[in-house]
Design an enzyme around this catalytic site. Structure first.
Site, PDB file in Angstrom:
ATOM      1  N   ALA A  74       1.189   3.300  -5.998  1.00 32.78           N
ATOM      2  CA  ALA A  74       2.151   3.838  -5.210  1.00 32.78           C
ATOM      3  C   ALA A  74       2.456   3.312  -3.955  1.00 32.78           C
ATOM      4  O   ALA A  74       2.499   2.361  -3.313  1.00 32.78           O
ATOM      5  CB  ALA A  74       1.359   4.941  -4.383  1.00 32.78           C
ATOM      6  N   ASP A  75       4.183   4.114  -3.452  1.00 34.16           N
ATOM      7  CA  ASP A  75       4.559   3.089  -2.434  1.00 34.16           C
ATOM      8  C   ASP A  75       5.252   4.167  -1.375  1.00 34.16           C
ATOM      9  O   ASP A  75       5.878   4.967  -2.321  1.00 34.16           O
ATOM     10  CB  ASP A  75       5.340   2.022  -2.527  1.00 34.16           C
ATOM     11  CG  ASP A  75       5.917   0.789  -1.989  1.00 34.16           C
ATOM     12  OD1 ASP A  75       5.043   0.211  -0.879  1.00 34.16           O
ATOM     13  OD2 ASP A  75       6.853   1.646  -0.989  1.00 34.16           O
TER      14      ASP A  75
END
Length: 199
Positions: A74-75
């Site tokens: 995730a970012d």
């Protein structure tokens, strides 16, 4: 009735306490591991494209070490008036970021990517809109004193004292906390993960 087994080991390519707390709520067994990747992206990419690219990069980095596992990366980026905000380098940078958000509406984008055996790749990008109260300078300094700005895109945490900054939120609150769980559950279900199992 015997519970079906998971399709494989699951890793979260992050050591974020906020993301871990959200994953813990699912009740699935998983491990965390820091991806340790370069987070630079080409300047021509939009915020949505950037978070998608980085989420996949993080997931792939951990899966290279565990090729038979499933890895969720995730970012997150904050976008305000066409500008993107990442993690502030220090308190002064955090103050500048928050000054640009207070009294305005901004978007927070999170990319998630699930990679797995056999070349499985599935991704999603979630966006949430937030409006912050305007704050006097002394109240902003008191919020900075909490230290919540450290390591956070946009310099705030809505799962902590930063929720007092919020006047309005449109979208998935878990997205703001770093991991859009509606998207995460969809990706895991489509990959064959089973929920509500007994140990």
């Amino acid at each position: 009735m015997k519970n079906p087994g998971p399709p494989g080991d699951l890793y979260l390519a992050s050591t974020s306490s906020a993301r871990k707390a959200l994953m813990d709520g699912l009740g699935l067994p998983y491990r965390t591991e820091a991806p340790g990747v370069d987070e630079h992206v080409p300047a021509h990419l939009s915020a949505l494209e950037a978070v998608a690219m980085l989420a996949e990069r993080k997931a792939r980095a951990v899966q290279e070490r565990h090729p038979d596992a499933w890895v969720l990366g995730a970012d997150q980026l904050v976008e305000v008036e066409g500008r993107t905000l990442g993690k502030p380098r220090d308190r002064d940078a955090a103050r500048t970021q928050l000054q640009g958000l207070l009294g305005h509406t901004h978007a927070i984008h999170t990319g998630v990517c699930l990679v797995g055996p056999g070349g499985h790749v599935a991704e999603a990008v979630e966006s949430t809109r937030l409006t912050f109260f305007p704050l006097p300078a002394e109240e902003l300094e008191r919020y900075l004193d909490t230290g919540e700005w450290e390591g956070c895109a946009g310099s705030y945490r809505v799962e902590g004292q930063g929720q007092a900054l919020l006047e309005r939120l449109e979208g998935d609150r878990t997205n703001v906390q770093g991991l859009p769980m509606l998207s995460v559950v969809r990706l895991l279900r489509r990959a064959g993960f089973v929920f509500f199992t007994r140990p």
